[in-house]
Each structure stands twice: as C-alpha cells, then as structure tokens.
Design an enzyme around this catalytic site. Structure first.
Site, PDB file in Angstrom:
ATOM      1  N   HIS A  49      22.372 -23.540 -24.367  1.00 55.17           N
ATOM      2  CA  HIS A  49      23.200 -24.248 -23.400  1.00 55.17           C
ATOM      3  C   HIS A  49      22.212 -24.750 -22.355  1.00 55.17           C
ATOM      4  O   HIS A  49      21.179 -24.109 -22.118  1.00 55.17           O
ATOM      5  CB  HIS A  49      24.224 -23.317 -22.748  1.00 55.17           C
ATOM      6  CG  HIS A  49      25.289 -22.866 -23.708  1.00 55.17           C
ATOM      7  ND1 HIS A  49      25.596 -21.550 -23.906  1.00 55.17           N
ATOM      8  CD2 HIS A  49      26.099 -23.568 -24.520  1.00 55.17           C
ATOM      9  CE1 HIS A  49      26.556 -21.456 -24.810  1.00 55.17           C
ATOM     10  NE2 HIS A  49      26.879 -22.673 -25.197  1.00 55.17           N
ATOM     11  N   ASP A  52      21.193 -22.124 -20.073  1.00 56.13           N
ATOM     12  CA  ASP A  52      20.387 -21.024 -20.630  1.00 56.13           C
ATOM     13  C   ASP A  52      18.919 -21.337 -20.341  1.00 56.13           C
ATOM     14  O   ASP A  52      18.124 -20.440 -20.058  1.00 56.13           O
ATOM     15  CB  ASP A  52      20.544 -20.917 -22.157  1.00 56.13           C
ATOM     16  CG  ASP A  52      21.924 -20.452 -22.592  1.00 56.13           C
ATOM     17  OD1 ASP A  52      22.491 -19.592 -21.909  1.00 56.13           O
ATOM     18  OD2 ASP A  52      22.409 -20.949 -23.622  1.00 56.13           O
TER      19      ASP A  52
HETATM   20  C1  XLS Z   1      32.397 -21.679 -28.739  1.00 58.19           C
HETATM   21  C2  XLS Z   1      31.253 -22.369 -29.251  1.00 58.19           C
HETATM   22  C3  XLS Z   1      30.023 -22.428 -28.361  1.00 58.19           C
HETATM   23  C4  XLS Z   1      29.183 -23.568 -28.794  1.00 58.19           C
HETATM   24  C5  XLS Z   1      27.975 -23.930 -28.015  1.00 58.19           C
HETATM   25  O1  XLS Z   1      33.395 -21.484 -29.409  1.00 58.19           O
HETATM   26  O2  XLS Z   1      30.935 -21.857 -30.524  1.00 58.19           O
HETATM   27  O3  XLS Z   1      29.332 -21.247 -28.406  1.00 58.19           O
HETATM   28  O4  XLS Z   1      28.802 -23.318 -30.098  1.00 58.19           O
HETATM   29  O5  XLS Z   1      28.332 -24.495 -26.839  1.00 58.19           O
END
Ligand code: XLS
Ligand code: MG
Length: 344
Positions: A49, A52
C-alpha cells in the site's frame, strides 16, 4: 516449480490479529523486520500500500514522499527484494468515508485523485510499473446514495487521470463484490475489464484476481482467471481461500477447497503465468489464535501448497483427461481428478 515461480505478499499479511470484535493479540513487527522475513519464507516480491512504503504520507509534500520511498527502495535492494505493486490506500482517511473516486463530495474525489498520483510517484521510486486498485469504498450502503452510472463515469475519470499522469504505469483493478460496502460498483473481473475499455488507454488496464473475492461474488476463481487470461489482462493474483459467503476471510491458499486451488494452479501453469514477469501474489491472514512465533506459517504454507499443486498438476494424465472429455464421461473424469488429489 520454485525457481520458475516468484512469490509476493504485502506487509499487512503479517499482522497483530485485531478484528472488529477484539483487540490485537500479537506484538507488532516493524516494516524492516518484516522485510528480513521475506526471503526466509521463500518470497521475492513485496506488495505495497502506498503508506506501507511511506507512513503518514498525507503529512508530507510530493518531494518528501519520493525521498522516503527511495529509502525503502534501498532497503529492498539490501534484502534482494523487488516491489511488485503499489496500491493507493484510500479507505482509511476521514475524507473518503463516502468513497474516494465515487464520493459525492468533489473535495473527496479530488483528494482520491491526488493521493493516487502520490502512489504512482512511490511506485516509480520503488521501481515498479504496477498500481493495484482495490476499490474498497467505491460503492454504497444504500442504493439511493449514489448514481451508479455517474459512479462508473467517475471511476473512468480517475483511472484516466492516473494513466495520463504516468504513461508507463499499468493498473490492475482488484474486483470485490462487497465489504466494506454493501454493494461495490466493480464486483467481478468482467466489470473490471469492461471498465478498463472505457478508459483512454485500455492496453494498460487489467486485473488482480483474488480467490476469496471471486468466491464472495459466487464465481469460480479459476474461471475468473481464465476470463482475464483470454484478454491478456491477468496482471497479478491474490491467492487465498474463503469458506462460503461471509466476511472476506483471506484463508491460506487451498485450506478450504483443495480442488478449487488445484484448478487455479492448473490454469495458471497451463497458460505460463509468471513467464511474463507476473508474481504469484498471496493475500492471506494468519488465524487470530496463532502465537507470535508461528505467525508467518500461513505464508510459507500457502507457498508450499501452491508448489505441491504445481507438481500434482504436472503429473495429471492429460491424455486420459482428453480421452474422457472426448467420450463425454465426466463422471470418470470427476473420479480421475479426485483420485489424483487423493494420491491414488
Ligand atoms: C482487501 C484487499 C486488499 C488489496 C490491496 O480485500 O485484498 O488487501 O488487495 O489493497
Ligand atoms: Mg487482495
């Protein structure tokens, strides 16, 4: 096999175990410590993210954000790791309570666009050309709250803004039908790809297919992957598992339905997934009951299951499969697959 496939996960997959009904149950592990675990667990790629990589990025200017991201790139290089993608985390800010790109408030929409540009800056600094868009709050709690036609127009406008901002960046939309919203606007692979074709550069818009999200939409994950492969749009995957229609569980890959996992691996392996540079991405959560020490087993186990399934896929008697298909003996084909999974 292991050398042919490169695996990735995001730092959020090593977590403290808090849920909506109870507090955290494990100590936090710093980002730097997490990075040191990747190679040990058999992983080469890091999914990010934006925050992150650059925590509290909303308090920083564009140049400071890039400088911080460059430091993270050095950390990655130090560990021999690669950044797979960056995803703008739009769903935690007070400004995006009603959504980001589809919010009714124009100031919220502008914030979402600006933040997405910063995520692209971070991707450049981390040396990846892939942005993942999980459209978390782009939907409604009640249908009358937003206009679904306008919502799609706004999503196109936002994606066009990203495509225009950086001509090298590719965008993988990660569809999900619900949670946190009651109804999400881009619930399936078909919706995501169709949305891509409304943008100004469809060549650069594909998908990230998550097993659990497909199941939540009542669909078969391998069929969703096949659909994207037919369009050459499977930019990445989020493998995990899901036990029926409930909250997004992000269980270890294959842990609920091994046959469904086998079918995903069979399709990916058949169509040379990974050979065009794609990572085998995982999005798995460890059980809340897990003690501190063993709280990365879900990652290594999911990887091991994937690799064991590759072996199983490659040892399936495909000639026999063809023969049974030609004879329309699907009962025998069913038994062949089950016997194969049972190892006899
Ligand atoms: C949530 C998502 C999230 C995305 C990344 O359900 O899986 O983790 O994969 O932003
Ligand atoms: Mg995911």
């Amino acid at each position: 096999m292991a050398g042919e496939y490169r695996f990735s996960f995001g730092p959020w997959n090593i977590h403290e175990g808090g849920d909506p009904f109870g507090p955290t149950v494990r100590d936090s592990i710093s980002f730097g410590e997490k990075l040191k675990l990747y190679k040990k667990l058999g992983f080469d790629g890091v999914q990010f993210h934006d925050d992150d990589a650059v925590p509290e990025m909303n308090k920083l200017g564009p140049k400071e954000i890039v400088d911080k991201a460059k430091e993270v790139r050095k950390m990655l290089e130090g560990e021999g790791l690669t950044a797979e993608f960056v995803a703008p985390r739009l769903w935690e800010d007070p400004r995006t309570i009603d959504g980001g790109y589809t919010a009714n408030d124009p100031a919220a929409r502008q914030y979402a666009k600006d933040r997405s540009r910063r995520a692209i800056d971070i991707a450049v600094a981390l040396d990846t050309k892939l942005i993942v868009l999980w459209l978390a709050r782009e939907g409604t709690y009640i249908r009358e709250a937003k206009d679904s036609k306008v919502a799609v127009d706004r999503l196109v406008e936002a994606i066009d803004d990203m495509l225009g901002y950086n001509p090298d960046m590719k965008i993988a939309i990660e569809p999900k039908p619900n949670e946190p919203m009651d109804q999400a606007y881009i619930p399936t692979t078909g919706h995501a790809l169709a949305l891509g074709y409304l943008t100004k550069d469809p060549k650069r818009v594909g998908v990230n297919i998550e097993t659990a999200h497909a199941i939540l939409a009542g669909l078969d994950p391998s069929d969703e992957m096949g659909f994207a492969l037919a369009y050459e749009k499977l930019y990445t995957v989020h493998l995990n598992d899901q036990n029926g229609l409930k909250f997004d569980e992000d269980k270890s890959f294959g842990s609920v339905n091994l046959r469904r996992a086998f079918d995903q691996v069979r399709l990916l392996d058949k169509y040379d997934y990974g050979k065009r540079g794609e990572f085998v991405g995982l999005d798995v959560k460890v059980m809340r009951t897990q003690k501190q020490d063993g709280a990365t087993k879900h990652l290594s186990n999911s990887r091991t299951v994937f690799l064991k399934l590759v072996e199983l896929v490659r040892s399936l008697d495909e000639g026999k499969v063809e023969q049974l298909i030609a004879g329309r003996d699907y009962e025998e084909l069913d038994m062949l697959i089950m016997s194969h999974l049972l190892g006899k």
